[in-house]
Structure formats: C-alpha cells, structure tokens
Enzyme design. Sequence first.
Site, short mmCIF file in Angstrom:
data_model
loop_
_atom_site.label_atom_id
_atom_site.label_comp_id
_atom_site.label_asym_id
_atom_site.label_seq_id
_atom_site.Cartn_x
_atom_site.Cartn_y
_atom_site.Cartn_z
N ASP A 274 -10.84 2.92 4.42
CA ASP A 274 -11.14 1.48 4.34
C ASP A 274 -12.65 1.24 4.30
OD1 ASP A 274 -9.13 -0.43 4.14
OD2 ASP A 274 -8.51 -0.18 6.23
N LYS B 45 0.84 -1.21 0.00
CA LYS B 45 0.00 0.00 0.00
C LYS B 45 0.87 1.25 0.00
CE LYS B 45 -3.79 -2.42 2.34
NZ LYS B 45 -4.57 -2.67 3.55
N GLN C 10 -4.36 -1.51 9.83
CA GLN C 10 -4.33 -2.84 9.24
C GLN C 10 -4.86 -3.88 10.23
OE1 GLN C 10 -3.62 -3.38 6.04
NE2 GLN C 10 -3.85 -5.60 6.14
N1 GUN Z 1 -6.85 -6.86 6.55
C1 GUN Z 1 -7.22 -7.57 5.46
N2 GUN Z 1 -7.74 -6.77 4.51
C2 GUN Z 1 -7.70 -5.51 5.02
C3 GUN Z 1 -8.10 -4.26 4.49
O1 GUN Z 1 -8.62 -4.11 3.38
N3 GUN Z 1 -7.89 -3.19 5.31
C4 GUN Z 1 -7.34 -3.32 6.56
N4 GUN Z 1 -7.20 -2.20 7.29
N5 GUN Z 1 -6.97 -4.47 7.06
C5 GUN Z 1 -7.15 -5.57 6.29
#
Ligand code: GUN
Length: 291
Positions: free
Chosen positions: A119, A52, A96
């Site tokens: 998100d 990311k 995350q």
């Molecule tokens: N863990 C697995 N997928 C995601 C996501 O799209 N965002 C976040 N913050 N954590 C995750």
Amino acid sequence: MVLIDGKKISLELQSEIALEVKDIIAKGKKQPHLAAILVGDDPASQTYVNNKVKACQNVGFKSTLIRFETTVSEQKLLSKIDELNNDDDVDGYIVQLPLPKNISEQKIIEAIKPSKDVDGFHPVNVGRLVLNLPTYVSATPFGIVQLLERYNIPTDGKHCVVIGRSHIVGSPMSILMAKNTKLANCTVTLCHSHTKNLKEHTLNADIIIAAIGKPNFVTADMVKEGAVIIDVGINRVNDASLAKGFKLVGDVKFDEVSKKSSYITPVPGGVGPMTIASLLKNTLIAAKKEF
Ligand code: GUN
C-alpha cells in the site's frame, strides 16, 4: 472531451500482470501472494477488499483474506502482522483502513515490514517517495499517474492543483506530480480545507485532482476551459429510487464540469478500478524483489 476509461486501462494492466505471472511460474518460481487484513464489517471496506481478492484471482496471484471482528485487540492485530512479516510465502499485504477507533492506525502501519507494504503507507516508503527512490507508491496516486500516461496527457511544466491532503491520496499525489519524471514534472498547488480562495487556484489549473470526499464539490465555475479533471471521490449519496438505496458520486459535478474539460474521469469507472491494478503491480514488484 475525452472520457478516461479507468476500467479498460485497469483490465489492460491486469492482462499485462497476468502475462508476467505466467512467465514467473513457467520459470519454476513461486506464485505471487497478496494477503489482506479486514477488520469489522463496514460495507464499503468489504467491497474494496473483495474486489482486491477477486483481482488477484484474475491475474493468477495467490490471495489470503484474514478477517477480524471489530472488537479485535490491537495486540492480536500486531501479532498477525508479525506473522505475515515472517511468512516467506507472503510477498505483500495490506491492512484495510479505516480501523476501529480503539486501534492506532499509525502503530499498525509502522508494524508492517516496509518491503511487504504494498500500500506504500509505511513512513519508510513515504520517505522513499519524497526522496525519489524506488518504492511502493500508494495505489490511488499510482493509478492516477498510470492513467495520465496511458492517455498521453502532457504533464511537463503544467500546473496541477490537488484538492485534499490525506495521507492516502492528496499528500502522496502532490509529491508524485511534482517529481522530475516523465510521468509528472508539474508545478503543484496542494489545496485543503484551510485554503483561502480555492477557486483562484483551481481556475489556474491545467490538471485538477479532486480528493476531498465531498460529493459534487468541484463545479464548472471553478474550472478553466480545457482542464484535465481527475475525480478521486467515491461518495455514497442516498437514492431511494435504487434497490441498494444509494448511488456513487464523485467530488466533481460531472455533468457541468465535463463540458469544460479536455479529459475527465467518471465515477464509477475512472480512478477506482485503477487502484486495484496499482496494488497488483506493487505486489508483483514485491514478488520480484525489485528493491
Ligand atoms: N482505505 C481506503 N483506501 C485504501 C487503500 O488504498 N488501502 C487500504 N489499506 N485501505 C484503504
């Protein structure tokens, strides 16, 4: 059978975002800024977050990675969130998941300012999705509808079966696919671990979205000839013949299901790269303060 190339579409979307960033900066506005909080050293989470951050550089965003030890207290995390909520330079940020067991994910998510929740996990943003209001759609479902759009896959009136009801993928996906929009407008069946006769549902599906986190779960006998198959699974399966000791497989038994499908996403290189492009798109929306 058409192989849906998520990597290619993700790069196309990133080029489009990069052009918009150039335009924003040319107008003298500030550089869009995404921050990410990573707790602990789970290898998969580290890879996702690093990807990311790298993608931010590709499109010209500023990015900040904030790391904490697994032992961090909930209070400390909440005070960092408060700081990010009040930092005008940060347009959007993510925490995350998963978080260590001693920290309430729900409490953390609810502390994020909805306008910075790129998100789309905050209850306000999930509620806005249900009500068909402008919102941040969480990255994986958003990525999937963009893939369907870019490949001109018809959805109107189609029967879509979503397998899995997680907060991150299955639930928002089912809501999105049932919406009356040009990207969706399906009849949706949401299947999960307590669904009886799963195969009866999947055999009737024009579109199957598999998001259960079980390697090779969807087999050819469960799939109608010509169905569209979207595989969300990223499962690590031990493989001693590889230097890293594992390989990634989806929730769909690709070799046999691909022969019956009209379109299918591979793993890796299908849905995965799209989640990054979606997160960047949501950050751009946040930077432009579109709602
Ligand atoms: N863990 C697995 N997928 C995601 C996501 O799209 N965002 C976040 N913050 N954590 C995750």
